[in-house]
Scaffold this motif. Structure first.
Motif, short mmCIF file in Angstrom:
data_model
loop_
_atom_site.label_atom_id
_atom_site.label_comp_id
_atom_site.label_asym_id
_atom_site.label_seq_id
_atom_site.Cartn_x
_atom_site.Cartn_y
_atom_site.Cartn_z
N GLN A 226 34.56 37.40 38.11
CA GLN A 226 35.07 38.45 37.25
C GLN A 226 34.83 39.89 37.74
N LEU A 227 33.34 40.05 36.85
CA LEU A 227 33.00 41.48 37.33
C LEU A 227 33.52 41.72 38.07
N ASN B 43 29.70 29.24 32.91
CA ASN B 43 30.18 30.37 32.61
C ASN B 43 29.80 32.00 33.27
N PHE B 44 28.88 31.86 33.15
CA PHE B 44 28.11 33.29 34.08
C PHE B 44 28.09 32.84 35.07
N ARG B 45 28.39 32.00 35.85
CA ARG B 45 28.75 32.22 37.42
C ARG B 45 30.45 33.12 37.29
N LEU C 65 36.73 37.05 46.80
CA LEU C 65 37.88 37.12 46.74
C LEU C 65 39.42 36.87 46.22
N ALA C 66 39.17 35.12 47.66
CA ALA C 66 40.74 34.65 46.95
C ALA C 66 41.05 33.78 45.94
N CYS C 67 39.26 33.76 45.44
CA CYS C 67 39.46 33.00 43.89
C CYS C 67 39.83 31.25 43.73
N LEU D 120 39.20 32.55 37.26
CA LEU D 120 39.39 33.96 37.59
C LEU D 120 41.01 34.51 38.11
N VAL D 121 40.87 36.50 38.33
CA VAL D 121 42.09 37.06 38.37
C VAL D 121 41.80 37.96 39.74
#
Length: 575
Positions: free
Chosen positions: A21-22, A14-16, A71-73, A124-125
């Motif tokens: 996402q940040l 969850n933190f990663r 970048l590409a999630c 992730l977005v």
């Protein structure tokens, strides 16, 4: 502070994901000021004087593989551009990733299936989702540094080779693998790539994939599913999208990182280093600004030593200086005019002293004894005949009465600087590159150094068909009939065969002899020199004794490879 966690929670999933996402959210906030220009056309004047309505968009994103995955999630070891399964990246039938397809998968499949079957981190977005006409999968650009040079070559091929080559010699398949990859590497680094070059890239890439199977069959590796090697398959399309990748590389940001972060950090006490690094960079900026100001005032012109040298030589002719034909931008070579310039070499921004031999010969006769070339006076005479009678078909037929030779003083130099056109070299100015060619009997207290060079023998022919290889034994200059002649004494090499070696792809040469056993020497004008070349001895199957130094090789071995893979300058001319 939002990205900091205790050691207990730092590796939590969850933190990663929160930290990733940040990163995307931060990029979105940084770039949001450009969003209006992506929605509403702006009227802009172009170079032709016409006004056009322009919609702006994002350009290529330069990053190494780890950042590309971020970048590409996607999950690590998957391709950021296509849906090839991570355990079979050699599959040629995979579809390219697209935003609509990814969103459809996220809406219909659970997170674990997205992770294992498609390599997608569904939580992730990407930051590009907030901008029109922005597809993160298409924005990722090729990275020559981390994908080609450091990735495939250093981290993969070099490591693989040393494993099966502990004893014995390299198998032919290993050499063929390196040959195919190096051709891909140097071709893709060209400043201009045509449609023919792109087809050639695919051809040598297919050869590389064919020959590298040797590493799998011999048990060196078990799989070729390596994202950095797989990325080479996308280079043709990426070049068509973004242009030649030479200059579009993470080495640009890497060099800035070294200058702004790594070097300042080394100067700190390593405790609370950030503040010290900022002060160091501020002071360096002020010094750079002061240097520019001082130069504009004429306060930094020359040194105390250069002023003394200029005073001592102001009444003497500028020996050794010359310029090549102005109509030929590919070639210019000038001999050093003083030992002070010749005493230093710029290496990684530092000045390294070279040991210049003093008390050299002052006449042709003395140089004959120093080089142990009995017919050197006659070679000088033949050179002078060719200069004074350029229309003569054979200068050796000119009598001694018409051209008696030269018997005055000469000046000897330990190096010459060659400036030539190299558009694929970003370190040069306007495509020009300068390199030094050494010819000195004492180099850094470790024996002599006599460099080898390419010499233009037929300007009408291309590649090795219009050049010969020679070893420079001495640079010298003399003046006669009011004209300065900068020269070089060279030892010729003959090509072995009319084509490059079939296995290595490199031309082979051997020392040239006349009348059976007499070495083939010549005196040439330095304008005929193109630039330096690197020769590799044909070692055969015998191991090289440790007491043999590099400068011994020219006297011990009887054949050499012309190393076309020494750099991309040699690669572009030795075809």
């Amino acid at each position: 502070m939002l990205g900091i966690a205790t050691r207990e929670h730092a590796k939590k999933v969850n933190f990663r994901n929160f930290r990733r996402q940040l990163f995307h959210t931060s990029l979105g906030q940084i770039l949001k000021t450009f969003k209006p220009a992506m929605l509403k056309p702006e009227v802009t004047v172009f170079g032709d004087g016409h006004y056009w309505r322009v919609i702006y968009g994002f350009g290529p994103y330069i990053a190494d593989y780890e950042e590309q995955a971020l970048l590409a999630c996607i999950v690590c070891n998957w391709c950021p551009r296509c849906l090839t399964f991570r355990n079979n990246l050699d599959d040629d039938n995979a579809l390219h990733r697209c935003c609509d397809h990814t969103e459809a998968l996220i809406e219909n499949f659970p997170l674990d299936r997205l992770w294992h079957e498609y390599g997608i981190v569904g939580e992730l977005v990407p930051f590009t989702n907030d901008f029109p006409h922005a597809n993160i999968y298409e924005l990722i650009a090729p990275d020559l540094l981390h994908q080609i040079i450091k990735g495939t070559f250093k981290d993969h091929l070099v490591e693989w080779v040393y494993l099966p080559a502990i004893e014995g010699h390299l198998p032919q398949e290993v050499i063929s693998t390196f040959r195919a990859f190096l051709k891909f590497c140097y071709t893709v680094r060209q400043n201009v790539l045509t449609a023919k070059d792109l087809d050639y890239l695919n051809e040598v890439l297919t050869r590389f994939h064919w020959h590298r199977e040797f590493f799998k069959t011999t048990g060196v590796v078990t799989t070729f599913s390596l994202p950095r090697q797989h990325s080479m398959k996308h280079y043709k399309q990426l070049i068509q999208l973004f242009g030649a990748p030479n200059g579009l590389c993470s080495s640009i940001t890497e060099s800035k990182h070294v200058k702004a972060v790594k070097k300042p950090y080394r100067r700190t006490s390593k405790y609370c280093a950030l503040g010290q690094m900022l002060i160091i960079n501020q002071r360096l900026d002020k010094l750079a600004a002061s240097c520019i100001d001082f130069k504009s005032r004429g306060m930094l012109e020359g040194t105390c030593l250069s002023m003394v040298v200029e005073t001592l030589t102001q009444e003497q002719p500028a020996e050794g200086n010359h310029q090549a034909n102005e109509d030929d931008p590919h070639q210019q070579l000038s001999a050093s005019i003083d030992d002070v310039q010749d005493d230093c070499e710029d290496v990684d921004g530092r000045k390294v002293e070279a040991h210049v031999q003093r008390n050299r010969a002052r006449t042709v006769v003395a140089l004959t004894d120093e080089l142990n070339i009995p017919n050197l006076p006659e070679l000088v005479r033949q050179f002078l005949c060719g200069q004074l009678y350029p229309d003569a078909h054979d200068p050796t037929t000119i009598s001694h009465l018409e051209c008696p030779g030269y018997h005055g003083n000469i000046s000897i130099y330990n190096s010459a600087s060659s400036t030539f056109y190299a558009p694929s070299d970003l370190s040069g100015v306007s495509g020009m590159r300068r390199e030094y060619i050494r010819a000195t009997p004492a180099w850094r207290q470790d024996g002599p150094r006599y460099d080898c060079v390419f010499i233009i023998t037929d300007p009408e022919l291309e590649g090795m068909h219009g050049m010969d290889v020679a070893r420079v034994l001495c640079f010298f200059a003399f003046k006669t009939q009011g004209k300065q002649y900068p020269c070089a004494v060279v030892r010729w090499f003959d090509c072995i065969g009319d084509m490059p070696d079939e296995t290595t792809g490199m031309w082979m040469v051997r020392p040239s002899f006349i009348w059976g056993q007499q070495p083939n020497f010549a005196v040439i004008h330095v304008d005929a020199i193109f630039h330096a070349t690197h020769l590799i001895p044909i070692f055969g199957r015998e191991l090289v004794p440790p007491e043999i130094k590099p400068y011994h090789c020219y006297d011990i071995y009887h054949g050499f490879y012309v190393n076309k893979f020494a750099d991309h300058h040699a690669f572009e001319v030795t075809f």
